[in-house]
Motif scaffolding. Structure first.
Motif, PDB file in Angstrom:
ATOM      1  N   GLY A   3      19.102  30.118 -52.534  1.00  0.00           N
ATOM      2  CA  GLY A   3      19.277  30.436 -51.122  1.00  0.00           C
ATOM      3  C   GLY A   3      20.712  30.790 -50.792  1.00  0.00           C
ATOM      4  N   ALA A   4      21.654  30.057 -51.391  1.00  0.00           N
ATOM      5  CA  ALA A   4      23.063  30.341 -51.146  1.00  0.00           C
ATOM      6  C   ALA A   4      23.443  31.734 -51.645  1.00  0.00           C
ATOM      7  N   LEU A   5      22.833  32.172 -52.743  1.00  0.00           N
ATOM      8  CA  LEU A   5      23.098  33.516 -53.255  1.00  0.00           C
ATOM      9  C   LEU A   5      22.677  34.575 -52.239  1.00  0.00           C
ATOM     10  N   GLY A   6      21.476  34.416 -51.680  1.00  0.00           N
ATOM     11  CA  GLY A   6      21.020  35.368 -50.676  1.00  0.00           C
ATOM     12  C   GLY A   6      21.921  35.389 -49.460  1.00  0.00           C
ATOM     13  N   ALA A   7      22.317  34.198 -48.987  1.00  0.00           N
ATOM     14  CA  ALA A   7      23.196  34.117 -47.817  1.00  0.00           C
ATOM     15  C   ALA A   7      24.561  34.726 -48.119  1.00  0.00           C
ATOM     16  N   TYR A   8      25.097  34.450 -49.305  1.00  0.00           N
ATOM     17  CA  TYR A   8      26.407  34.976 -49.685  1.00  0.00           C
ATOM     18  C   TYR A   8      26.405  36.505 -49.742  1.00  0.00           C
ATOM     19  N   LEU A   9      25.358  37.078 -50.311  1.00  0.00           N
ATOM     20  CA  LEU A   9      25.286  38.531 -50.410  1.00  0.00           C
ATOM     21  C   LEU A   9      25.168  39.182 -49.037  1.00  0.00           C
ATOM     22  N   LEU A  10      24.489  38.534 -48.126  1.00  0.00           N
ATOM     23  CA  LEU A  10      24.439  39.051 -46.755  1.00  0.00           C
ATOM     24  C   LEU A  10      25.817  38.991 -46.110  1.00  0.00           C
ATOM     25  N   LEU A  11      26.523  37.882 -46.336  1.00  0.00           N
ATOM     26  CA  LEU A  11      27.886  37.774 -45.811  1.00  0.00           C
ATOM     27  C   LEU A  11      28.785  38.864 -46.389  1.00  0.00           C
ATOM     28  N   ARG A  12      28.681  39.092 -47.678  1.00  0.00           N
ATOM     29  CA  ARG A  12      29.500  40.127 -48.318  1.00  0.00           C
ATOM     30  C   ARG A  12      29.171  41.516 -47.762  1.00  0.00           C
ATOM     31  N   ALA A  13      27.926  41.672 -47.308  1.00  0.00           N
ATOM     32  CA  ALA A  13      27.510  42.962 -46.755  1.00  0.00           C
ATOM     33  C   ALA A  13      27.872  43.111 -45.281  1.00  0.00           C
ATOM     34  N   GLY A  14      28.487  42.076 -44.706  1.00  0.00           N
ATOM     35  CA  GLY A  14      28.934  42.176 -43.321  1.00  0.00           C
ATOM     36  C   GLY A  14      28.033  41.540 -42.300  1.00  0.00           C
ATOM     37  N   PHE A  15      27.019  40.769 -42.741  1.00  0.00           N
ATOM     38  CA  PHE A  15      26.109  40.111 -41.815  1.00  0.00           C
ATOM     39  C   PHE A  15      26.542  38.655 -41.612  1.00  0.00           C
ATOM     40  N   ALA A  16      26.941  38.318 -40.403  1.00  0.00           N
ATOM     41  CA  ALA A  16      27.268  36.929 -40.097  1.00  0.00           C
ATOM     42  C   ALA A  16      25.998  36.087 -40.149  1.00  0.00           C
ATOM     43  N   MET A  17      26.136  34.802 -40.450  1.00  0.00           N
ATOM     44  CA  MET A  17      24.966  33.944 -40.546  1.00  0.00           C
ATOM     45  C   MET A  17      24.218  33.836 -39.218  1.00  0.00           C
ATOM     46  N   ARG A  18      24.933  33.950 -38.111  1.00  0.00           N
ATOM     47  CA  ARG A  18      24.236  33.921 -36.828  1.00  0.00           C
ATOM     48  C   ARG A  18      23.352  35.150 -36.639  1.00  0.00           C
ATOM     49  N   ALA A  19      23.664  36.230 -37.363  1.00  0.00           N
ATOM     50  CA  ALA A  19      22.871  37.448 -37.254  1.00  0.00           C
ATOM     51  C   ALA A  19      21.490  37.289 -37.863  1.00  0.00           C
ATOM     52  N   VAL A  20      21.309  36.299 -38.746  1.00  0.00           N
ATOM     53  CA  VAL A  20      19.992  36.050 -39.330  1.00  0.00           C
ATOM     54  C   VAL A  20      19.419  34.710 -38.871  1.00  0.00           C
ATOM     55  N   GLY A  21      20.060  34.095 -37.891  1.00  0.00           N
ATOM     56  CA  GLY A  21      19.519  32.856 -37.329  1.00  0.00           C
ATOM     57  C   GLY A  21      19.927  31.596 -38.031  1.00  0.00           C
ATOM     58  N   LEU A  22      21.035  31.620 -38.777  1.00  0.00           N
ATOM     59  CA  LEU A  22      21.542  30.414 -39.430  1.00  0.00           C
ATOM     60  C   LEU A  22      22.773  29.909 -38.690  1.00  0.00           C
ATOM     61  N   ASP A  23      22.578  29.537 -37.427  1.00  0.00           N
ATOM     62  CA  ASP A  23      23.662  28.969 -36.628  1.00  0.00           C
ATOM     63  C   ASP A  23      23.125  27.749 -35.898  1.00  0.00           C
ATOM     64  N   ARG A  24      24.011  27.059 -35.196  1.00  0.00           N
ATOM     65  CA  ARG A  24      23.629  25.796 -34.547  1.00  0.00           C
ATOM     66  C   ARG A  24      23.605  25.924 -33.023  1.00  0.00           C
ATOM     67  N   THR A  25      23.280  27.101 -32.530  1.00  0.00           N
ATOM     68  CA  THR A  25      23.316  27.317 -31.086  1.00  0.00           C
ATOM     69  C   THR A  25      22.076  26.809 -30.371  1.00  0.00           C
ATOM     70  N   ARG A  26      20.937  26.664 -31.084  1.00  0.00           N
ATOM     71  CA  ARG A  26      19.681  26.270 -30.443  1.00  0.00           C
ATOM     72  C   ARG A  26      18.954  25.200 -31.254  1.00  0.00           C
ATOM     73  N   PRO A  27      19.580  24.057 -31.488  1.00  0.00           N
ATOM     74  CA  PRO A  27      18.939  23.045 -32.343  1.00  0.00           C
ATOM     75  C   PRO A  27      17.632  22.508 -31.773  1.00  0.00           C
ATOM     76  N   GLY A  28      17.574  22.318 -30.460  1.00  0.00           N
ATOM     77  CA  GLY A  28      16.354  21.798 -29.858  1.00  0.00           C
ATOM     78  C   GLY A  28      15.194  22.766 -29.990  1.00  0.00           C
ATOM     79  N   ARG A  29      15.434  24.011 -29.661  1.00  0.00           N
ATOM     80  CA  ARG A  29      14.373  25.018 -29.752  1.00  0.00           C
ATOM     81  C   ARG A  29      13.963  25.244 -31.199  1.00  0.00           C
ATOM     82  N   ASP A  30      14.936  25.220 -32.102  1.00  0.00           N
ATOM     83  CA  ASP A  30      14.606  25.389 -33.521  1.00  0.00           C
ATOM     84  C   ASP A  30      13.733  24.235 -34.017  1.00  0.00           C
ATOM     85  N   ALA A  31      14.037  23.013 -33.575  1.00  0.00           N
ATOM     86  CA  ALA A  31      13.255  21.853 -33.997  1.00  0.00           C
ATOM     87  C   ALA A  31      11.826  21.933 -33.469  1.00  0.00           C
ATOM     88  N   LEU A  32      11.673  22.303 -32.203  1.00  0.00           N
ATOM     89  CA  LEU A  32      10.329  22.448 -31.647  1.00  0.00           C
ATOM     90  C   LEU A  32       9.553  23.562 -32.347  1.00  0.00           C
TER      91      LEU A  32
END
Length: 271
Positions: free
Chosen positions: A96-125
């Protein structure tokens, strides 16, 4: 009759804003990268899984009388066994880290694919909802497939009852979900978008591959995971929240692994 707005939005999500690559050299590099990633991770697992199913079908024992363990012992000595189980967990985390790293290298921030902590409650539900939506029907599909003889008997764990068994099973559940959802959904669909694939075509490709690396479980596992891939992939395409998928997948696996460890031998309906 025209489709409802909800049905139309499910079938054809709006463009994600990822521009397809036009430079032939860049397209070749991305295509090669995808093939390499799948070869060292889940794509090769699909090949092994198909061969395992072929071997099982060719056995004289009926398919539903054969057993596959998802978390099986790998050594005789306790601490060595623990180390090997944790190594497997680390391998999945690395995929999984390899996939995330390659996206980062390609210019995609993790928030662009939904790997951020902005909506923990909604993500949990959302995770709980996805787990219920897929987990309960999935169990029913497995039991039916096994009853009609097109699925092997699945033992979620055959690990000995040691002090570390439950923590390892939980870690394995999270590692599985992290590897699969990052590589198959966030990484693969994003890269296929860059190669000009439509949302539906990318969705079906990752769902079919997800079913492929579960072929060792028989027809039930193949079909069930294709459905899971379609649902999870479309939810991500519509919401762009990957943590929701990781959490939902982890919940399904935790219930299967820990529940089996707790109930095996105590209830008659559980093989």
């Amino acid at each position: 009759m025209p489709r409802s707005k909800a049905v139309r939005s499910w079938i054809a999500p709006p463009p994600p804003g990822v521009a397809p690559l036009t430079d032939p050299a860049a397209r070749r590099l991305v295509g090669t990268e995808v093939l390499v990633v799948l070869t060292v991770t889940l794509g090769l697992s699909a090949v092994r899984s198909a061969l395992a199913l072929l071997d099982a079908v060719l056995q004289p024992v009926p398919l539903n009388e054969q057993q596959v363990a998802l978390n099986a012992p790998a050594a005789q000595v306790g601490l060595v066994e623990l180390a090997l189980q944790l190594t497997r967990v680390l391998q999945l985390v690395g995929w999984g880290a390899l996939g995330a790293y390659l996206l980062l290298r390609a210019g995609f921030a993790m928030r662009a694919v939904g790997l951020d902590r902005t909506r923990p409650g909604r993500d949990a539900l959302g995770s709980a909802g996805l787990a219920a939506l897929i987990g309960v029907p999935g169990l029913g599909l497995y039991l039916v497939a096994r009853a009609v003889g097109v699925s092997v008997t699945i033992a979620p764990t055959t690990l000995d009852d040691t002090w570390w068994r439950l923590p390892v099973l939980v870690a394995s559940a999270f590692a599985n979900s992290w590897a699969e959802e990052v590589v198959m959904v966030a990484y693969l669909i994003t890269r296929l978008r860059q190669l000009g694939w439509s949302e539906n075509r990318a969705l079906f490709a990752q769902a079919l591959l997800r079913g492929g690396y579960h072929l060792y479980q028989g027809l039930g596992g193949f079909v069930g995971n294709i459905v899971m891939g379609l649902v999870f992939g479309r939810v991500w395409q519509r919401t762009n929240r990957l943590w929701m998928l990781v959490g939902g997948h982890a919940l399904i696996d935790i219930v299967a692994f820990v529940g089996y460890a707790a109930l095996s031998g105590r209830v008659g309906w559980l093989p």
